[in-house]
Design an enzyme around this catalytic site. Structure first.
Site, PDB file in Angstrom:
ATOM      1  CD  GLU A 167      -2.966  -1.161   2.288  1.00 58.80           C
ATOM      2  OE1 GLU A 167      -2.690  -0.504   3.298  1.00 58.80           O
ATOM      3  OE2 GLU A 167      -3.998  -1.827   2.167  1.00 58.80           O
ATOM      4  CD  GLU A 203      -3.984  -5.841   2.365  1.00 59.96           C
ATOM      5  OE1 GLU A 203      -4.735  -5.061   2.998  1.00 59.96           O
ATOM      6  OE2 GLU A 203      -2.747  -5.780   2.397  1.00 59.96           O
TER       7      GLU A 203
END
Lengths: 666, 666, 666
Positions: A152, A308
């Protein structure tokens, strides 16, 4: 279009696996439970740097060797992280210049995660060295399916204002502009005596007495995204040297403004994305669809991977609401419907300690004796049955233009209205089509639009001349295009296009706007069409003059009463629509039905409200995903085999409330 | 009273001119457009420092020479800026000690504007040197009409907490108090162990664990205003030496609490002011009137100059609403009605880039082919017709006492109620009189009040004994005075006057207050008079005891039910009213009608609601300004010539909705 | 149980006395006024450090000698402060390292109060030296009744993040954990790569990119409380050495989360507390009762001293509402009813200057000729009549478990719902019993519970295994226990107890929770019991499964419709109740009546709604306090002598609206 080449049979199922949080004896239980759940892929080691390199240059791989071997033994493949998402405490202690600094000068230290300056050569050197170690050690390991660089990127440290970053910013600017003169022109520094005598006077946009220069800010966002990308490629290049055939990814957050994903995506072998529902949004399944469509756009229409999402509640919202029974399966299949070749979770086993201990996982605090675990097992079975879908593309006749750079500029300081947020209209238009069962591709401003029947251009505040010309050519050649307000206003330097708004689209749309007229908080206006149809809008109106276009809706009251609000312009062989106000949901839905009819766009299948239909397609077959987001039973016309149940479908597929079906051949 | 002596025939019309933002070829177009619009004055070079002195000591004046000559050639006069409003990047780079610092220690750097510490001797030396260059170069230039020093002093950097400022603050305190003992007494440092053993221990009121010492804060505001004033006089003195006959100004923001304008105004040759409408306020034309009346007060009743307002929207509000057709003219004439000898704008040509690109201008983004430009031209014609008004004074029978120092003290920390804001009652009383057509002079607490029939004293929390005595003498001599709550509470050191509130006015008002009783958020109380009249109030009540006064209104409910809320005291030959609660609009309007009747104060002319009437007067003639702020046609009794239309007015002047008239002899 | 041993006859009456704020001539007036008001104790010198030690090591005690002698002469005893609550300006100037620093790195300087780092050895040395001076000078002084160390420890500087604190934190951690390995385990640093290679890498939880480690934060709160305690004991030990027989106190703020009062209380000779009403709370007299009950708990059931409250308004709330007539007496007697052997105020004489000048006092700004002063005199008389109450204990059959450490952990970052605040349910349960006339003891989690009929365990998020075992044993032995949601979740390291919530109480309560289900903002659910009773709740629900318990109330709608919300479990010889949702006031009241009936708990006396009844008891007598908080007259059954009026009470005592009575023998 081929599948992800991860060596999986079918779709990916699994999650982030953080064995270092658990005693060794748990590891064997993990493998057994993964087998029960049909897990075939785990992401390993995302936050393991401090365990792999407990002090500078001293590496400890034994535990990871053991885990890799255990996973291989269990037939589970590994998306192996370079573990550089969060540096160990020693990095900031020994090299304080690696720590990020805010615009106000506050140093952000160790103790949470991602505490590094993206421009730090020291950080990059240490990260690259760790990647080197991992690549040379695990190249050829049986379990290795993919490399996972960082995590991320830009999630918490989107930008850094430190002195190291300042020097890097100046270097980036020198590359971009060549001279102070060119930079002064691009930034409009004649304003407020901001002119730079020399590039070495330029700083990041740190705290100032009042509004900063907007182009300065915009370039700093571009620079920051590029610096993070350089962190990624720094490690990627190491890995690729060792394992040229192992695909490399990093997990995007496609909803976030932190990085310009269009610039990043071509650098990845596999596009992967993280998505989390926002509990307080009533239609968050539509937001999910937007995010999935964006991920597919980043993968250029090909398959991608949901890296995710959550089995249930997250931990970082004000109120972390769990998923209801069936929701884990349904939301997983939404992503698959829209091109994900799998459904992965953060994380495998719910943490006992730390900031994410209330983030749900595949194995919850309550353990395997729980509804949540049973749903995880059920999901695994379902994904196994959907194996034929892997690699299929998604049907779409409509494109929506999204631009991170336009978003940065649009939401800069001192704009006409704080209520104009970049993605507001993008989500509104996408949702209107979702409700009609029409799938949308998300594309960049410079995309080839020729394959689409309809192109949506929401709030594209900034674009280049070439991009504007490409859209005009698309319409000229017969395309249908819909533009919403605050589009086409500035060029790539955030300079206003003069002569009447929206400068880049004025001729195409056949309108000329003399002034913006934002509405006050809570103020709304009524709209009326020639056909007597009425509507409502808020936030934004304009002093709009027709210059070739026809009025479709006009203001029935308010400060612009009697003037056009929505227009249609027959241009060349195509049609260009303009929506100059923030139409409410009902008005938007109605308008988009009209626009789609006009363009000949239709749904994947006829479905009742709240039932999502999306079609994936391979060379040989089609797969109609049908997802019932309502609390009622529902029926959708289809013929074929429902892969979820294995049953034959004739005429129509029937779904229980919240139910799902995937009709092969449907 | 004479006019502004700028060498203009009649009223000023024009705006800030920033030619450095545009290519040279635009400049000649500018002159032509200015001529079309009747522009006769421009403010030049406010933000040109970086262009005039691109590196320390190297000056580039060629471009400014050219612009000055072009303007002179076009017959346009120049309010020439010293260009020191915002220093170039090199100042902060070479002399980091010139940068301002917040109370929390954050350095505010280059990149927006006004990034200098007001106490910096380095800044002052560079600014003075630039003023020297400009003065010696342009003294005697045909176009030079006025000098414009700095810009909106204190707008962004109201105070600086750096070490340079700390030393200057100590020096200022040494001048004020002479010794630590005197400072300790004035600040009440016996409280919380704050006593200073030596003046060198004193710091600016930087971040502390909890509430700072209020007198410390108050003195820091006084000091900061004085330091900014020293920046002004530093440059002014240079200019005056070179051009003793050229008037010197700087543009105030009279609505702002940043500087004590009463201390500044005598240092200016011409008082000028910047005013911007706040889009979300329903009656912002009344706020405009308050600001204009304040400007006239700063000019001691003589003419002043509206240096900046906007043709339409601004860029710094949450929602920047444009002006509607006719509003530019009407708001311009409001300022002229209240004493401005002109109506100037920020800015001439709307910027393409930078933080203010969405701030409207005389030449908008849409260009001269626009309604806005046509209104600018119309305004120019109207101002030309109003030339005879130049230099006229404004009739007023009522004074309102305003005090920046009282405001600073009133809004300090740990006061009885956060809901008591300094200007709230000032605006409420002023608006009540505006609605009655009564013009108000804004005056300082030490003003000579003898010429007024009525004096309003809203929330004058802090004043000196001498000021209180002057007001008592005014009443004793027959004046009428109205005081609102939280007035007369503290002396100039912010020490409470003991023995019952309001200490400075207790005897004059004939009341004694034992305790304040703030109301809770959303709580309101009913009022009732002996005549049966009722009213409503909120925010504030008091435990008030009559000591000579009569109750006019009492609380009908709430915590002080049955006790007096509004009182009247016949004192000497005059009358002193006290309003001990926050009366609502209707109650305030009714009360002020009663008070004005009592004092024999009447309107400039009988006018319907929403129609503003103000009279300006020369030795030879009168000018009745009539401004229709409603959406209805309106008529006002008048006789003479309407200068706006040139038509004769007999008996009454008729206005269209939003229309304006200026009746000479009316 | 004995009284406070302050050498007073009866109850304490007085306040903080700050003579240094007033000229010497006022001091004699003060003594005379104190005598009029029956003041018998004052707290002297809390903020006198800068006057006592104007420069390092130079002490000036003459003025204090004079004040002490004057007070002794007036028969007034002194709670003499060590004057270290706020250091003089010279400390921060000469020793900048003594100044506190925020998590963002901002230094908090002199100018308000309490500007010292709790871990600073330099501060402690100077504070200890001053205590030494005071102790050696005033030991044996006739007026000296008690020592008062510091003031409201941790009120403003709860924690300090400076480098000195960092070193002290590491030292504290080394003591607690012994090794980096143990710390890593306790903090769960395997998460997010937070692992420490060495204890010297640990910092305070300064600013980080995102959520900090929760156990890191929790330990920092523990450390910070301990450091402040070390500041206290540093001075206490000096005093005790000089005057072993003079009791030592510091004033708690029992409502505050700043320090762990359970760890502090055993270090004090006298527990004292400061309490201020929050003006905006409708039932703030119940909050007062909670705070008084907590103070008594800290005094282990014995008498304590209300060191500060206010005669009327305070100065630090957004709207500082004064007390109404009679309220000063009634709130004073509430504290006495609940165990305070006196009622002291901040402060004696209202300040003229400084940040607290609008904080009411015993002598108000209006002077002795005021209602407030008359009420202070009346209070003095009443307290004199209540002298027999001194030393009496308070009857209570119910205990409520309060834990500062559980509060810190509960309100840490990234919890399931921001709406779950630690004390919310504690106050709700306490208020329900208050409304039933049932007095509650507040006890720590490790208390001996055997003496109680009912124990309430609200939101005890964190507790140790031993504490959980003690509660289970209490129930097993026949006790009744009621637990509310988000209790028993984590161990002392903030690690979740696995296997289903609430881990520590699962067996005791006979339930198993698989997931939390926080409700959204504004969302509520209906409850229904088998008896048809309905109720309402919000904020929190759970996926609860019965495992031995019976459902008392279930959800009638909402996401958990049909599942249990409130349960009852017969466990051993006792009963354990569980409340899994945030019941509204009516539902809570009803439930608690049921629980009390079940446990055989009853009121001190039958009283109408809004009339408070509490009984104090000595070996020889009982004292029924009856306090009428309503606007109606009220009557309560009692027999004896009303000490307030001196009249005999037969059958019942009658109170006027707002009235009070204390029936000896009642």
């Amino acid at each position: 279009m081929t599948s992800l080449a991860l060596g999986l049979r079918g779709l990916a199922h699994g999650g982030d696996y953080n064995p270092e949080q658990w005693p060794r004896e748990t590891w064997r239980d993990d493998i057994e439970l993964m087998r029960q759940a049909g897990v075939n892929l785990v992401t390993l080691g995302v936050f393991s740097w401090a365990w792999l390199e407990p002090e500078p240059g001293r590496y400890e791989f034994d535990w990871l060797d053991e885990v890799m071997d255990l996973l291989a033994g269990g037939g589970i493949r590994v998306d192996l992280a370079t573990a550089t998402a969060s540096p160990p405490a020693w990095l900031g202690q020994r090299f304080p210049e690696t720590l990020p600094v805010t615009a106000e000068g506050t140093v952000l230290g160790h103790g949470s995660r991602q505490a590094y300056c993206p421009s730090s050569p020291v950080f990059r050197a240490h990260a690259g060295a760790l990647a080197e170690q991992l690549a040379s050690r695990y190249r050829g390991h049986e379990a290795l399916a993919m490399w996972h660089v960082g995590n991320e990127y830009g999630c918490h440290v989107t930008c850094c204002w430190c002195d190291v970053s300042a020097a890097a910013f100046r270097s980036w600017l020198a590359d971009r502009y060549g001279s102070a003169e060119a930079l002064n022109e691009a930034w409009g520094t004649a304003f407020w005596s901001q002119r730079y005598g020399d590039l070495d006077q330029v700083l990041p946009p740190r705290a100032t007495p009042t509004f900063p220069n907007p182009t300065h800010q915009l370039d700093f966002r571009r620079f920051s995204s590029d610096e993070l990308l350089a962190c990624f490629t720094n490690e990627r290049d190491v890995l690729r040297r060792h394992t040229p055939d192992v695909p490399i990814t990093t997990n995007f957050m496609a909803h976030s403004a932190s990085i310009d994903c269009w610039r990043w995506a071509p650098e990845l072998d596999v596009v992967s994305n993280d998505h989390y529902l926002l509990a307080h949004l009533p239609d968050n399944h539509i937001d999910l669809a937007f995010d999935a469509d964006t991920s597919r756009g980043l993968a250029r229409g090909g398959p991608w991977l949901l890296m995710e999402h959550s089995t249930s509640a997250v931990n970082w919202q004000p109120r972390n609401v769990p998923k209801l029974p069936g929701e884990t399966l349904r939301t997983s299949l939404q992503h698959v419907a829209r091109g994900s070749d799998g459904a992965m979770f953060f994380q495998w086993r719910q943490s006992r300690a730390g900031a994410e201990k209330y983030h749900s996982a595949m194995v919850p605090h309550a353990g395997p004796g729980s509804r949540l675990w049973r749903e995880v097992v059920q999901l695994g079975e379902t994904l196994r049955r959907l194996a034929p879908v892997a690699g299929a593309t998604v049907d779409a006749q409509v494109a929506l233009v999204l631009s991170w750079q336009a978003g940065w500029a649009c939401e800069g300081p001192t704009q006409p209205s704080d209520d104009v947020t970049y993605r507001d209209r993008a989500h509104a238009l996408h949702a209107a089509l979702f409700r009609q069962g029409i799938t949308v591709d998300v594309v960049p401003p410079d995309a080839d639009l020729s394959g689409y029947r309809l192109v949506l251009v929401p709030t594209l505040y900034l674009l280049t001349d070439a991009e504007a010309a490409s859209m005009a050519a698309y319409v000229d050649a017969g395309g249908h295009l819909l533009v919403t307000y605050f589009s086409g206003i500035v060029d790539e330097h955030d300079h206003v296009r003069l002569g009447g708004y929206p400068g880049a689209f004025r001729d195409l749309l056949g309108v000329r706007v003399e002034e913006f007229h934002p509405l006050l908080a809570g103020q709304s206006v009524r709209l009326r069409g020639d056909d007597g149809r009425t509507g409502e809008a808020d936030v934004w109106t304009e002093d709009l003059h027709l210059a070739g276009a026809d009025a479709v809706l006009s203001y029935a009251d308010g400060p612009r009463a009697g003037t056009p609000a929505v227009t249609r312009h027959a241009a060349g062989d195509g049609v260009a629509w303009y929506v100059a106000t923030r139409t409410d949901r009902e008005t938007t839905d109605h308008l988009l039905r009209q626009v789609c009819d006009d363009a000949g766009v239709s749904a994947a299948a006829a479905a009742p409200p709240g039932v999502e239909v999306v079609r994936r397609r391979t060379a040989d077959d089609t797969y109609l995903f049908v997802l019932n987001h309502t609390h009622e039973a529902a029926s959708v016309p289809a013929d074929g085999i429902d892969l979820v149940t294995g049953r034959e479908v004739t005429g129509s597929v029937d779904l229980v409330p919240g139910g799902v079906a995937v009709v092969q051949g449907g």
